[in-house]
Design an enzyme around this catalytic site. Structure first.
Site, PDB file in Angstrom:
ATOM      1  N   GLU A  70     -16.329   6.220   3.666  1.00  0.00           N
ATOM      2  CA  GLU A  70     -15.776   5.861   5.058  1.00  0.00           C
ATOM      3  C   GLU A  70     -15.929   6.899   6.089  1.00  0.00           C
ATOM      4  OE1 GLU A  70     -11.525   4.936   4.904  1.00  0.00           O
ATOM      5  OE2 GLU A  70     -11.346   5.938   3.152  1.00  0.00           O
ATOM      6  N   LYS A  97      -2.857   6.441   1.370  1.00  0.00           N
ATOM      7  CA  LYS A  97      -2.618   6.813   2.826  1.00  0.00           C
ATOM      8  C   LYS A  97      -1.483   7.897   2.974  1.00  0.00           C
ATOM      9  CE  LYS A  97      -2.882   4.541   7.176  1.00  0.00           C
ATOM     10  NZ  LYS A  97      -4.276   4.459   7.486  1.00  0.00           N
ATOM     11  N   ARG A 124       0.816  -1.306   0.013  1.00  0.00           N
ATOM     12  CA  ARG A 124       0.101  -0.085   0.012  1.00  0.00           C
ATOM     13  C   ARG A 124       0.925   1.381   0.002  1.00  0.00           C
ATOM     14  NH1 ARG A 124      -4.617  -0.022   4.475  1.00  0.00           N
ATOM     15  NH2 ARG A 124      -2.962   0.736   5.980  1.00  0.00           N
TER      16      ARG A 124
HETATM   17  C1  PLP Z   1      -5.391   3.647   7.578  1.00  0.00           C
HETATM   18  C2  PLP Z   1      -7.023   4.057   7.357  1.00  0.00           C
HETATM   19  C3  PLP Z   1      -7.752   2.993   7.319  1.00  0.00           C
HETATM   20  C4  PLP Z   1      -7.609   1.770   8.030  1.00  0.00           C
HETATM   21  O1  PLP Z   1      -6.689   0.878   7.484  1.00  0.00           O
HETATM   22  P1  PLP Z   1      -6.087  -0.277   8.140  1.00  0.00           P
HETATM   23  O2  PLP Z   1      -5.249  -0.963   7.031  1.00  0.00           O
HETATM   24  O3  PLP Z   1      -7.210  -1.265   8.310  1.00  0.00           O
HETATM   25  O4  PLP Z   1      -5.538   0.199   9.421  1.00  0.00           O
HETATM   26  C5  PLP Z   1      -9.188   3.411   6.861  1.00  0.00           C
HETATM   27  N1  PLP Z   1      -9.335   4.526   6.253  1.00  0.00           N
HETATM   28  C6  PLP Z   1      -8.382   5.326   6.385  1.00  0.00           C
HETATM   29  C7  PLP Z   1      -8.668   6.695   5.579  1.00  0.00           C
HETATM   30  C8  PLP Z   1      -7.146   5.312   6.576  1.00  0.00           C
HETATM   31  O5  PLP Z   1      -6.098   6.088   6.491  1.00  0.00           O
END
Ligand code: PLP
Length: 341
Positions: A220, A184, A82
């Site tokens: 989300e 991210k 990622r």
């Molecule tokens: C990090 C993150 C998540 C959760 O991802 P995980 O890999 O399960 O920790 C969900 N949404 C956003 C916007 C994130 O930055």
């Protein structure tokens, strides 16, 4: 190895300096050898790319102690992958995936004294990140970068018991179609700060963001993916190109299908359907799943049958199974646990 004298059960989610961090620098088109350092300060030019144009990406993961005393981390290969995707989208060089995993392992190992003991509920949060470090004033990608990994012990997420969240439908958007919602990057968080502060001021725990184009579909929250359970016991989770692909959510879908024999599906979810679901939760590394009890849409309340005091029954099964896998109580699928020592 002697653990640090820390009151693990009462730690919050904050930064506590640990002994070692990993640093590697990218210059003249190549990453240097990299290694551990005790220096927790970063010194960069006042005009560094990250400071002017927010060229930075990150990851979040946990290291913890399993029931049989091993220190492990969960699916770091997916974090490495990622971060590669995040870096490419912001025109940053890729820190090679195998080196990412080595750096994470090395940093956790060096800070083993800070990995909370089994049963404490606390974990060692691991933060890999990368940023443009040389001066950039005309808008363009930096030429030099720094990749770092630091760790900080964090307390049990559900301190004082599980309390289902109350969230609101946000009037702000999180991510544009064809934008950066799927990576991210710090920039996605900077623009969410006003919305979350405002939500807290209004008495809500989190924002539910809808798709920016039609405002009809669930996306989300600021930092976690949604997971719903239908009245006939099917697990559903929103599909969209502007959602961050949560590793926890992907793991829970696998657990639902392969461990619990449930139907599970990633598909577009219209906000209009939400009132008909039986359970709702937020998934991410920090909590695994936080149950949602209530969603408020401009004064109209959706109250899930699971209520405001406990997790819904299927959410709980998913939670218990995934945390059981993580803690070594339930056999993990091949490659899910990376043993540090
Ligand atoms: C990090 C993150 C998540 C959760 O991802 P995980 O890999 O399960 O920790 C969900 N949404 C956003 C916007 C994130 O930055």
């Amino acid at each position: 190895m002697e653990k640090k004298n820390i009151d693990w059960a009462n730690l919050g989610f904050g930064y506590l300096k640990t002994d070692y961090r990993y640093v590697s620098n990218f210059k003249d088109g190549a990453w240097d050898e990299g290694g551990l350092t005790t220096d927790d300060m970063v010194t960069i030019n006042e005009c560094a790319g990250v400071l002017q144009y927010a060229q930075t990406v990150f990851e979040g993961m946990k290291a913890y102690t399993t029931e049989d005393g091993r220190i492990v981390t969960f699916r770091p290969d997916l974090n490495a992958e990622r971060m590669e995707n995040s870096a490419k989208r912001l025109e940053m060089p890729v820190f090679p995936q195998d080196r990412f995993i080595e750096a994470v392992v090395e940093t956790i190992k060096a800070n083993a004294a800070y990995v909370p003991p089994f049963g404490s509920g606390a974990t060692l949060y691991v933060r890999p990140y990368m940023f443009g470090s040389n001066p950039v004033i005309g808008v363009k990608p930096a030429d030099e970068y720094q990749f770092r990994v630091f760790t900080t012990p964090v307390g049990p997420y559900f301190k004082g018991g599980i309390k289902p969240l109350t969230i609101r439908v946000s009037d702000f958007d999180r991510a544009a179609p064809h934008g950066t919602g799927h990576i991210k990057a710090g920039l996605n968080y900077a623009m969410s700060l006003h919305a979350i502060v405002d939500a807290h001021n209004q008495g809500f725990d989190e924002n539910m963001y809808l798709d920016a184009q039609t405002r009809t579909k669930v996306e989300e929250t600021g930092g976690a993916n949604f997971l719903f359970v239908t009245k006939d016991g099917k697990v559903v989770t929103p599909k969209s190109n502007s959602i961050l692909p949560s590793i926890t959510r992907r793991s829970l879908i696998y657990v639902a299908k392969e461990y619990l024999g449930l139907e599970a599906e990633e598909r577009e979810i219209y906000f209009d359907e939400v009132k008909d679901f039986a359970e709702c939760g937020l998934c991410g590394t920090a909590a695994v799943i936080s149950p949602v009890g209530k969603i408020v849409d401009h004064g109209k309340e959706i109250c899930f049958p699971s209520g405001m005091t406990e997790m819904g029954p299927i959410t709980k099964k998913l939670y218990d199974t995934l945390t059981g896998i993580q803690m070594g109580r339930i056999e993990a699928p091949e490659g899910w646990l990376k043993v540090i020592e």
